[in-house]
Scaffold this motif. Structure first.
Motif, mmCIF file in Angstrom:
data_model
loop_
_atom_site.group_PDB
_atom_site.id
_atom_site.type_symbol
_atom_site.label_atom_id
_atom_site.label_comp_id
_atom_site.label_asym_id
_atom_site.label_seq_id
_atom_site.Cartn_x
_atom_site.Cartn_y
_atom_site.Cartn_z
ATOM 1 N N ALA A 1 0.833 -1.210 0.000
ATOM 2 C CA ALA A 1 0.000 0.000 0.000
ATOM 3 C C ALA A 1 0.865 1.256 0.000
ATOM 4 O O ALA A 1 0.603 2.214 -0.750
ATOM 5 N N ALA A 2 1.893 1.273 0.854
ATOM 6 C CA ALA A 2 2.761 2.448 0.926
ATOM 7 C C ALA A 2 3.484 2.679 -0.397
ATOM 8 O O ALA A 2 3.593 3.821 -0.868
ATOM 9 N N CYS B 1 2.110 5.951 -7.505
ATOM 10 C CA CYS B 1 1.010 6.579 -8.249
ATOM 11 C C CYS B 1 1.169 8.101 -8.276
ATOM 12 O O CYS B 1 0.813 8.750 -9.266
ATOM 13 N N GLN B 2 1.715 8.654 -7.195
ATOM 14 C CA GLN B 2 1.918 10.104 -7.185
ATOM 15 C C GLN B 2 3.152 10.516 -7.978
ATOM 16 O O GLN B 2 3.214 11.621 -8.516
ATOM 17 N N ALA C 1 -6.505 8.280 -12.817
ATOM 18 C CA ALA C 1 -7.336 7.128 -12.464
ATOM 19 C C ALA C 1 -6.593 6.194 -11.509
ATOM 20 O O ALA C 1 -7.178 5.658 -10.558
ATOM 21 N N PHE C 2 -5.321 6.015 -11.764
ATOM 22 C CA PHE C 2 -4.479 5.172 -10.910
ATOM 23 C C PHE C 2 -4.440 5.744 -9.494
ATOM 24 O O PHE C 2 -4.668 5.042 -8.503
ATOM 25 N N CYS C 3 -4.168 7.038 -9.387
ATOM 26 C CA CYS C 3 -4.091 7.691 -8.071
ATOM 27 C C CYS C 3 -5.419 7.595 -7.328
ATOM 28 O O CYS C 3 -5.458 7.328 -6.112
ATOM 29 N N GLN C 4 -6.499 7.812 -8.038
ATOM 30 C CA GLN C 4 -7.819 7.790 -7.391
ATOM 31 C C GLN C 4 -8.107 6.415 -6.801
ATOM 32 O O GLN C 4 -8.591 6.293 -5.670
ATOM 33 N N HIS C 5 -7.803 5.351 -7.576
ATOM 34 C CA HIS C 5 -8.053 3.994 -7.085
ATOM 35 C C HIS C 5 -7.223 3.695 -5.837
ATOM 36 O O HIS C 5 -7.744 3.147 -4.851
ATOM 37 N N ILE C 6 -5.949 4.056 -5.865
ATOM 38 C CA ILE C 6 -5.079 3.783 -4.715
ATOM 39 C C ILE C 6 -5.595 4.499 -3.472
ATOM 40 O O ILE C 6 -5.683 3.917 -2.377
#
Length: 761
Positions: free
Chosen positions: A547-548, A554-555, A561-566
């Protein structure tokens, strides 16, 4: 005096008679204790010496030195000081004509004796000692540049001069500007500054002997001070000679106490630091640039590692000779450990002077010394010392295959401390922009804006791309296997996260980013897998690590879209399962429920959402680490398993086996046999399992007997070969019959053989 001087200058041929007369008068006045007249005569000699520089001055100088010697032999301190002052004035004069027969041996001995004066009155004692120091300084000035004089650098002179200076250097603190300590330091610096290449050894050897004889290594303060003076005073191109002597002295004291050896190592550390910085403020010192007479890179590190190995052996055995006997000096373990730490610091200091490619060679050299060192943790500690302050622009140079592969093999050992040290070495080598501290606290990385970390991200160079193409899969595999280790703890996962982060900001192109995301998702699958016997903490730690890292990557890639999902998955975990995030796992008392359900879909990162904006086909391919024979051999659970695996690999690759297998034609019978190979594979696996089990569980006597039988069989084969090759030549006399009716060759001596005439000459 003016008339006398004018007369001497006008008639220089009379100068020697003037000197002889004054010397005679002075000797008479000394004998009669008429010290006022002694001072007048000496003043006259001084002034004539300062005024006259004609060719006939040599004879006058002989009278002058004879009178100075007379004063120095006196038991009156004032006369000794008077004679010394006159000699110093003489020493500062540059003579026009050389002298072929003048000797200064007496003055070296007498001034050295005055340096050790033990006169009762402390003030007079100080004056006598200072006079002795000034006298030695004068002798050096007078003789060092005069090739016709006796060589002042000879051991017979240095063994008197240097200890006398060191005695006064340690005699007390400097309380005023003109004190024996301050004067001695100036004289010592001047002596060393005048030393040529061939004289350094003779000047340093008495220093080593003095420190030995007076047990001055243990305190370290004085020894370090001495060698600081030496290193700053000699010409910078001669620094390696001092380092070489210290290395030799360290070897010579291998069986001395740990405090003595530690003192020498500390001095070596200081000397290396000064040599590296250079006396002009820039790094002019590199170990590999030494002349042939100086130590090479490997000689330096070999000596230090040899001392480390001896120290570890001493600590384990408890004595210097490996057995505790009556009279044996007992080892103090804490002193040996302090010595080992000093060696590590010194290794790091030396390595800091080397270019990138040589640091890699040194670390590879250290890795090669592992069989000689009882504790592999020490070996990894040395490599960390070598990587301190490591800066490189080319990872292919910093981490060549010859070093990276043996280093990574250590990351698969069962010792968790060694695995952690290997990860720290990798961090030191990969981090080129000091980003490691920003990844050190994994609990602070789950944030919505990582810009606060102020990461330094540089564009991936062509060399970096080549490095990741060549070694990327190796790094991914070892990260994956490191997360899988049951003995991995909080520090391991935090260091693994830092390694993932550094790969992302230091060596990542688009292909590497995709592979790292695949790796993170594979780690999530690992934590979810029911086939792996992982403790609950490790499963939660792997979830938190993934997760970390996904929040970080992603940032860094800024795909919306990738960032939003994470962020959505992280928010769900924060509300319902905080034990799957670093804040609740990587703490002193982890907060997790052993019966918790981690398989919920909304707790997991989705492959399809993570592939937004990337090569979907490549991301859709699950990451599966490729296990190698190296991985299997690295997990050394027992010596038996290691032996059996090695035997298995060797037998599989045996050229003899290949030779025995003839080329077959493809026939019906061949195809029929090929169909039945499935069962044969099962039999082969069972055979291998039995071999492993035998080496693990069988008694030692049975294994030894098995090996002995193989050795006997080999010997019998060798005997057959020897019998064939060393058989006596057939006899020209023919054969004889054995008792069983068989013909047998009979060996006849050469001198009894019947040769045809054509064969004899």
């Amino acid at each position: 005096m003016e008339k006398l001087t004018f007369y001497a200058l006008s008639a220089p041929e009379k100068l020697d008679r003037i000197g002889a007369y004054l010397s005679e008068r002075l000797s008479r006045d000394v004998a009669r204790h008429r010290y006022g007249y002694v001072c007048i005569a000496m003043e006259a000699l001084d002034q004539l010496l300062m005024a006259c520089h004609c060719q006939s001055i040599n004879l006058f100088v002989e009278s002058f030195l004879k009178m100075v010697r007379k004063l120095l032999e006196s038991d009156k301190p004032n006369l000794q000081i008077l004679g010394t002052n006159s000699f110093v004035k003489f020493a500062n004069i540059e003579e026009d004509t050389p002298s072929y027969h003048r000797s200064y041996d007496f003055f070296v001995s007498r001034f050295s004796e005055m340096c050790h004066s033990s006169y009762e009155d402390p003030d007079i004692r100080t004056k006598i000692r200072m006079a002795g120091i000034k006298g030695l300084q004068g002798v050096v000035r007078k003789t060092v540049n005069d090739e016709l004089q006796a060589n002042i650098w000879d051991p017979q002179h240095m063994d008197k001069i240097v200890p006398s200076l060191l005695f006064n250097l340690q005699s007390g603190e400097q309380k005023e500007k003109e004190s024996p300590v301050e004067l001695t330091e100036r004289c010592f610096r001047e002596l060393l500054g005048r030393a040529a290449y061939g004289n350094i050894k003779n000047a340093v050897t008495p220093v080593l002997m003095h420190l030995d004889n007076h047990s001055l290594w243990e305190g370290k303060t004085f020894a370090v001070r001495c060698f600081k003076i030496i290193m700053y005073s000699i010409q910078s191109q001669h620094s390696h000679l001092v380092i070489q002597q210290l290395l030799g002295h360290l070897d010579a004291n291998s069986k001395n106490s740990a405090t003595v050896r530690a003192g020498i190592v500390e001095v070596l550390l200081e000397a290396a630091a000064i040599a590296a910085s250079g006396s002009v403020g820039k790094k002019t010192y590199t170990v590999h640039a030494y002349p042939h007479s100086g130590p090479t890179v490997l000689e330096v590190f070999n000596t230090l590692l040899r001392q480390l190995r001896l120290s570890v052996d001493y600590e384990l055995t408890g004595s210097y000779d490996g057995s505790v006997n009556i009279g044996t000096k007992i080892i103090k373990a804490h002193e040996e450990r302090q010595l080992q730490e000093a060696v590590i610091r010194t290794i790091g200091s030396f390595a800091n002077t080397l270019p990138t490619y040589q640091r890699s060679e040194v670390m590879l050299f250290i890795m090669g010394k592992i069989p000689l060192i009882s504790n592999s943790t020490n070996t990894c500690s040395h490599c960390i010392a070598v990587t301190a302050g490591f800066q490189t622009t080319n990872m292919l140079t910093a981490l060549p295959s010859s070093f990276l592969e043996p280093l990574l093999s250590f990351s698969l050992t069962e010792d968790p401390e060694i695995r952690l040290l290997v990860l720290q070495i990798l961090l030191s080598l990969i981090d080129r922009h000091d980003n490691t501290p920003k990844f050190s606290n994994i609990r602070c990385v789950i944030i919505s804006d990582i810009s606060v970390l102020k990461l330094k991200v540089d564009k991936c160079s062509r060399q970096d791309n080549l490095f990741m193409k060549k070694h990327g899969q190796q790094l991914y595999r070892h990260i994956y296997l490191g997360c899988k280790e049951q003995s991995s703890g909080r520090q391991h996962y935090e260091t693994l996260f830092a390694l993932l982060g550094l790969l992302s900001v230091e060596l990542a192109n688009e292909e590497v980013v995709v592979d790292l995301i695949r790796l993170a998702l594979a780690l999530q699958d690992l934590a979810l897998s029911t086939d792996e016997a992982m403790p609950v903490f490790n499963r939660c730690a792997v979830h938190a690590l993934a997760a970390a890292y996904l929040n970080l990557i992603c940032q860094l890639t800024t795909v919306p879209a990738f960032c939003q999902h994470i962020h959505e998955v992280i928010e769900v975990r924060q509300k319902e399962s905080p034990y799957l995030l670093p804040e609740d796992v990587f703490i002193d008392n982890p907060k997790y429920d052993p019966a918790s359900n981690t398989n919920r879909i909304d707790f997991q990162f989705d492959l399809i959402m993570c592939s937004s904006g990337y090569n979907t086909d490549r991301l859709a391919t699950p990451y599966v680490p490729q296990y190698t024979d190296e991985d299997r051999l690295s997990k050394r659970k027992s010596i038996g398993e290691t032996i059996s695996l090695q035997v298995e690999v060797e037998s599989r690759n045996s050229p003899e086996k290949e030779e025995r297998t003839p080329a077959e034609e493809i026939t019906f019978e061949t195809l029929k046999n090929a169909i039945g190979t499935v069962g044969m594979e099962e039999q082969e696996r069972e055979r291998r399992r039995q071999v492993v089990e035998k080496f693990q569980k069988a008694p030692f006597e049975e294994i030894a007997a098995h090996c002995g039988a193989r050795a006997t069989l080999l010997q019998s084969k060798l005997n057959q070969i020897f019998e064939i090759t060393i058989r006596p030549p057939p006899s020209p006399s023919g054969t004889i019959s054995s008792g069983y009716g068989q013909s047998q060759s009979r060996s006849v001596p050469i001198y009894e053989m019947k040769f045809p005439d054509l064969c004899v000459y």
